[in-house]
Every structure is written in C-alpha cells, then in structure tokens.
Design a protein around this motif. Structure first.
Motif, PDB file in Angstrom:
ATOM      1  N   GLU A 143       0.852  -1.180   0.000  1.00  0.00           N
ATOM      2  CA  GLU A 143       0.000   0.000   0.000  1.00  0.00           C
ATOM      3  C   GLU A 143       0.887   1.228   0.000  1.00  0.00           C
ATOM      4  O   GLU A 143       1.911   1.268   0.693  1.00  0.00           O
ATOM      5  CB  GLU A 143      -0.898  -0.014   1.244  1.00  0.00           C
ATOM      6  N   ILE A 144       0.499   2.261  -0.782  1.00  0.00           N
ATOM      7  CA  ILE A 144       1.263   3.507  -0.853  1.00  0.00           C
ATOM      8  C   ILE A 144       0.295   4.679  -0.729  1.00  0.00           C
ATOM      9  O   ILE A 144      -0.680   4.768  -1.481  1.00  0.00           O
ATOM     10  CB  ILE A 144       2.072   3.612  -2.159  1.00  0.00           C
ATOM     11  N   LYS A 145       0.597   5.597   0.179  1.00  0.00           N
ATOM     12  CA  LYS A 145      -0.258   6.754   0.427  1.00  0.00           C
ATOM     13  C   LYS A 145       0.305   8.013  -0.232  1.00  0.00           C
ATOM     14  O   LYS A 145       1.517   8.142  -0.419  1.00  0.00           O
ATOM     15  CB  LYS A 145      -0.361   7.017   1.935  1.00  0.00           C
ATOM     16  N   SER A 146      -0.586   8.953  -0.525  1.00  0.00           N
ATOM     17  CA  SER A 146      -0.147  10.308  -0.826  1.00  0.00           C
ATOM     18  C   SER A 146       0.054  11.017   0.512  1.00  0.00           C
ATOM     19  O   SER A 146       0.171  10.368   1.542  1.00  0.00           O
ATOM     20  CB  SER A 146      -1.170  11.027  -1.705  1.00  0.00           C
ATOM     21  N   GLY A 147       0.109  12.352   0.521  1.00  0.00           N
ATOM     22  CA  GLY A 147       0.157  13.054   1.788  1.00  0.00           C
ATOM     23  C   GLY A 147       1.330  13.978   2.002  1.00  0.00           C
ATOM     24  O   GLY A 147       1.390  14.665   3.036  1.00  0.00           O
ATOM     25  N   TYR A 148       2.271  14.028   1.049  1.00  0.00           N
ATOM     26  CA  TYR A 148       3.397  14.952   1.167  1.00  0.00           C
ATOM     27  C   TYR A 148       3.382  16.047   0.101  1.00  0.00           C
ATOM     28  O   TYR A 148       4.331  16.820   0.009  1.00  0.00           O
ATOM     29  CB  TYR A 148       4.729  14.189   1.076  1.00  0.00           C
ATOM     30  N   GLY A 149       2.312  16.109  -0.676  1.00  0.00           N
ATOM     31  CA  GLY A 149       2.207  17.180  -1.669  1.00  0.00           C
ATOM     32  C   GLY A 149       1.378  18.328  -1.133  1.00  0.00           C
ATOM     33  O   GLY A 149       1.759  19.491  -1.213  1.00  0.00           O
ATOM     34  N   LEU A 150       0.196  17.985  -0.597  1.00  0.00           N
ATOM     35  CA  LEU A 150      -0.709  18.927   0.052  1.00  0.00           C
ATOM     36  C   LEU A 150      -1.181  20.049  -0.862  1.00  0.00           C
ATOM     37  O   LEU A 150      -1.590  21.119  -0.395  1.00  0.00           O
ATOM     38  CB  LEU A 150      -0.087  19.477   1.348  1.00  0.00           C
ATOM     39  N   THR A 151      -1.088  19.831  -2.170  1.00  0.00           N
ATOM     40  CA  THR A 151      -1.854  20.566  -3.170  1.00  0.00           C
ATOM     41  C   THR A 151      -2.526  19.502  -4.020  1.00  0.00           C
ATOM     42  O   THR A 151      -2.088  18.339  -4.031  1.00  0.00           O
ATOM     43  CB  THR A 151      -0.984  21.448  -4.072  1.00  0.00           C
ATOM     44  N   ILE A 152      -3.557  19.866  -4.733  1.00  0.00           N
ATOM     45  CA  ILE A 152      -4.228  18.874  -5.558  1.00  0.00           C
ATOM     46  C   ILE A 152      -3.264  18.288  -6.578  1.00  0.00           C
ATOM     47  O   ILE A 152      -3.159  17.065  -6.728  1.00  0.00           O
ATOM     48  CB  ILE A 152      -5.462  19.490  -6.252  1.00  0.00           C
ATOM     49  N   ALA A 153      -2.530  19.138  -7.257  1.00  0.00           N
ATOM     50  CA  ALA A 153      -1.616  18.660  -8.308  1.00  0.00           C
ATOM     51  C   ALA A 153      -0.541  17.753  -7.738  1.00  0.00           C
ATOM     52  O   ALA A 153      -0.212  16.715  -8.338  1.00  0.00           O
ATOM     53  CB  ALA A 153      -0.991  19.849  -9.032  1.00  0.00           C
ATOM     54  N   ASP A 154       0.009  18.114  -6.602  1.00  0.00           N
ATOM     55  CA  ASP A 154       1.111  17.331  -6.048  1.00  0.00           C
ATOM     56  C   ASP A 154       0.635  16.023  -5.420  1.00  0.00           C
ATOM     57  O   ASP A 154       1.344  15.009  -5.466  1.00  0.00           O
ATOM     58  CB  ASP A 154       1.898  18.163  -5.041  1.00  0.00           C
ATOM     59  N   GLU A 155      -0.558  16.015  -4.837  1.00  0.00           N
ATOM     60  CA  GLU A 155      -1.104  14.760  -4.318  1.00  0.00           C
ATOM     61  C   GLU A 155      -1.402  13.792  -5.472  1.00  0.00           C
ATOM     62  O   GLU A 155      -1.113  12.595  -5.383  1.00  0.00           O
ATOM     63  CB  GLU A 155      -2.378  15.034  -3.511  1.00  0.00           C
ATOM     64  N   LEU A 156      -1.972  14.317  -6.559  1.00  0.00           N
ATOM     65  CA  LEU A 156      -2.224  13.464  -7.727  1.00  0.00           C
ATOM     66  C   LEU A 156      -0.919  12.943  -8.309  1.00  0.00           C
ATOM     67  O   LEU A 156      -0.827  11.792  -8.737  1.00  0.00           O
ATOM     68  CB  LEU A 156      -3.009  14.243  -8.785  1.00  0.00           C
ATOM     69  N   LYS A 157       0.097  13.782  -8.315  1.00  0.00           N
ATOM     70  CA  LYS A 157       1.411  13.373  -8.821  1.00  0.00           C
ATOM     71  C   LYS A 157       1.960  12.196  -8.018  1.00  0.00           C
ATOM     72  O   LYS A 157       2.499  11.233  -8.586  1.00  0.00           O
ATOM     73  CB  LYS A 157       2.367  14.567  -8.747  1.00  0.00           C
ATOM     74  N   MET A 158       1.800  12.240  -6.714  1.00  0.00           N
ATOM     75  CA  MET A 158       2.262  11.144  -5.877  1.00  0.00           C
ATOM     76  C   MET A 158       1.531   9.841  -6.198  1.00  0.00           C
ATOM     77  O   MET A 158       2.145   8.771  -6.286  1.00  0.00           O
ATOM     78  CB  MET A 158       2.064  11.486  -4.395  1.00  0.00           C
ATOM     79  N   LEU A 159       0.210   9.939  -6.367  1.00  0.00           N
ATOM     80  CA  LEU A 159      -0.555   8.730  -6.651  1.00  0.00           C
ATOM     81  C   LEU A 159      -0.245   8.180  -8.040  1.00  0.00           C
ATOM     82  O   LEU A 159      -0.215   6.965  -8.243  1.00  0.00           O
ATOM     83  CB  LEU A 159      -2.050   9.023  -6.508  1.00  0.00           C
TER      84      LEU A 159
END
Length: 408
Positions: free
Chosen positions: A140-156
């Motif tokens: 399992e891999i979480k987002s959570g270190y971008g904290l903008t919409i674009a950066d959270e989507l980038k993580m996922l």
C-alpha cells in the motif's frame, strides 16, 4: 492445465487458512496453480491427479512456503530524506528547532513539490525493491506529502507507475488530510474544502485511489474534520482507514469503526471502547513498531485489549522519511515481537492474512487457498519462527507473483 501452470511439491506450507488452527501448517504439502491462481494447496497426498497433466513441477526440497508478504501501510513515494533532521535530534535539537531549520513534514512537502513524477518514481524504486527482496507481493502507498491537488495526484500517479516498473500489486490511498500546509496555517477547514475534498474527487475520477486515509490527532485533524473527509469518501464508494490514537486518545479508533473502516493504524492510545468497536466492525488494528522505535515512543498499543475483544491485528513498516525510514517487513515482525510482545503467529498472520484484510483484499491474497492469486514466498528456513527471530537476515529463496517467478 494451461501452458506455464506449475506445481510446487516437497514443501512445508503455512497456509494461513483461517479455517485451520495456528498458521495452517501442512508438513508434506503441495501447491498447484493455473492461470495465476491457486488450484490446490494442501497435503501432497491429496493433490488431484488432473492437476499434474502438463504442469511444470518444482521440487521445493523441504522449504517453507507462505503467502506473499503484504505491507499494508507505507508512505513509500516521497523525495529526499530527513537524515540531517535525524542527526540534529541525536545532537539534542528540539522539534521546534528542527522545524525552524526547515525540517519536519515541511521538508518532505518541499521536496515532493519540487520533484516531478519521474523523480518520485526513481527515488521510490530502491525502497520498493528492498521490500520485494523480502518476499513482498502487495504494498500500500499513500499520498500526503504534496498537500496541493496537483502534487497529491502526482504522488498517486507515481505510486501506480511503480506497479508497471516491478511485478507487485500496489494499493493507493488518498491521504490529503495528512497535515495542513504552511499556506493554510490555522485554516484546516479551508484546506479541507479547497484541497482535500476536491482533490479526492479528482483522484477518484482519474482512477488513482483505492481507499481514503487521514491523520486524526491534535497536531493534525479533529474527529469532526475527519468525518467530512469520510463522508465524502463514502459518497464516492471508497473505503476508509485512519491514522488514529498515536499521540493522544481522540477516540479515533472508534471513529474509524463507526465508518466500517478497513483499518485504524498506530493506536498507541486506543482504549477499551475503541478496541471493542473495531472488533465489532472488523476494522483491523495496524501496528507500526518502526515508528514507535524511531521516535522513541514509550506508550505501547494495547495489544491485550485487541486480544480480549478479538480485534484483527496487522503489522506494517510505515515507511516514511520522518518517523519510520524502514524498508523491511522481516525486521518489522521482530520489532512487533520484541517491542509489543506479539507472538510468532500474530506477527506472521499480521503481514499476510490480516494485512490483506486491512487493504480489503482478503478475497484474492493473504492466504494459500484454492481460488486465491498464486502469490507465494518460498523460504530457506527450518521453522516459521525464524522469520520473526532473525535480525538483518533474509532467508527468501523465491518470490512468486500470480504463479510466475518474480524478480525485483
């Protein structure tokens, strides 16, 4: 059987079959797979003769086979590291001093925002490879270190891409409600309305999210704030999980259970009511001894309460740059035993069957049963306790994903 189908013979099995006592051990066992799924797992003497036709046979020479391991809680996709912050803490620096120097979660957010998707993939692959080298087949891999919409989507997107780079199943979790970024300081509500909730909708529309998580704590989000996130998740048909009761008892475990959460994680301060609520709803208690060890916590999760109520217990690495830079499920098991007094059985069940339950995937992985995906870990050990007992030693002989030999 179809071309490429296989039979593993002369093996000792820990099936983790919940219908069997303990680890579901079969001393003289065999596993047959067809089209990537288990056709048979049990005593070799009971292997159906039809399974032998045209199948390739592998002599395991008495080795043990368990289900492929599952790491059900990670923040594996991130950029940079916080080794300097670790060094500062060792030298006596306070959290405030580290934060003023640009450390803490602010550092990880800055690094993720500066990284493109390719950079996130490149930096995350070595962490993933370390897990796979120990027999992990699902992570399992979480987002959570971008904290903008674009950066959270980038993580996922990076997390999803890792499954294309390696032979592993990746479950992705939206963790927009991980922390409030500096630009929203003191405005949790604004951050939830303007970033977390619309970002979740965007992630779901893009097919990037399997579950929704949040951090319910005094330094993060209140129970009422988490209800907003969970209500939004439920409207999208997504299951939830929660970082709960790690630093204080805000009754996060009971909150998670009230939403039928897949899991509540950390849980050092969970009370009897929370443990009972989780047991009633089947919400898994995911214990994270790596974080407990790394931040020198002294309050242990209430394992006896979980046992008393029959709460399912899983273990995970919590791999992250700040509080658990751990990339070994084998070491996680040893920590679970030595720090939390878990039994060998609880540790092994915790990174297989119960970890699968914590991801909502127990119908396909986590045990060696007919119909499940043929995700296997084959070990050079004499007894299962060795997997928990050893420190810094990897006895993996082979990793099998969907019936195929899986290299890193």
């Amino acid at each position: 059987m179809a071309k490429g189908d296989r039979i593993w013979t002369n093996a000792r099995l820990a099936t983790l079959d919940p219908g069997q006592p303990g680890l579901g051990i079969v001393e003289k066992g065999a596993i047959a797979a067809r089209d990537g799924r288990i056709l048979f797992a049990g005593p070799a003497a009971d292997l159906p003769s039809a399974a032998l036709a045209g199948a390739g046979t592998i002599d395991c020479e008495g080795r043990w086979i368990t289900p492929g391991l599952i790491d059900c809680h990670t923040h594996l996709v991130h950029a940079g590291n916080r080794a300097r912050e670790f060094e500062m803490r060792l030298a006596g620096a306070s959290y405030e001093e580290i934060a003023r120097a640009g450390g803490g979660i602010v550092s990880s957010v800055t690094n993720v925002r500066a990284a493109d998707e390719d950079t996130l993939i490149r930096e995350s692959l070595p962490r993933l490879d370390a897990l796979l080298a120990e027999g992990v087949t699902t992570v399992e891999i979480k987002s959570g270190y971008g904290l903008t919409i674009a950066d959270e989507l980038k993580m996922l997107r990076a997390a999803r891409a890792l499954a294309g780079k390696r032979d592993v199943a990746v479950a992705t979790t939206w963790l927009g409600a991980h922390a409030t970024p500096a630009e929203y300081k003191g405005r949790n509500g604004g951050f939830l309305r303007e970033v977390v909730l619309p970002g979740l909708e965007a992630a779901h529309a893009e097919g990037l999210v399997d579950a929704v998580d949040g951090f319910c704590e005094g330094i993060a989000f209140s129970p009422d704030e988490m209800r907003l996130v969970f209500d939004a998740a439920q409207k999208l048909g997504l299951r939830v999980k929660l970082h709960a009761d790690q630093l204080s008892n805000l009754h996060g475990a009971a909150l998670a259970a009230s939403y039928g959460a897949l899991s509540a994680d950390h849980l050092e301060y969970t009370d009897d009511e929370g443990a009972a609520a989780m047991a009633r709803t089947g919400t898994v208690a995911v214990l994270l001894p790596g974080a407990f060890y790394f931040i020198r916590e002294t309050k242990k999760p209430p394992v006896e309460l979980f046992r008393k109520h029959g709460t399912h217990i899983a273990l995970a690495t919590d791999n992250n740059p700040g509080t658990s830079p751990l990339t070994s499920l084998l070491l996680t098991m040893n920590m679970g035993a030595t720090l939390f007094a878990l039994t060998v059985e609880e540790c092994i069940v915790g990174i297989t069957r119960e970890a699968a339950r914590a991801l909502g995937r127990l119908d396909t992985v986590g045990t060696l049963e007919a119909g499940k995906q043929a995700d296997l870990a084959i070990w050079d050990i004499t007894e299962p306790a060795e997997l928990v007992y050893r420190i810094g030693f990897n006895p993996l002989h082979a990793r099998i994903r969907a019936g195929r030999d899986a290299t890193i």
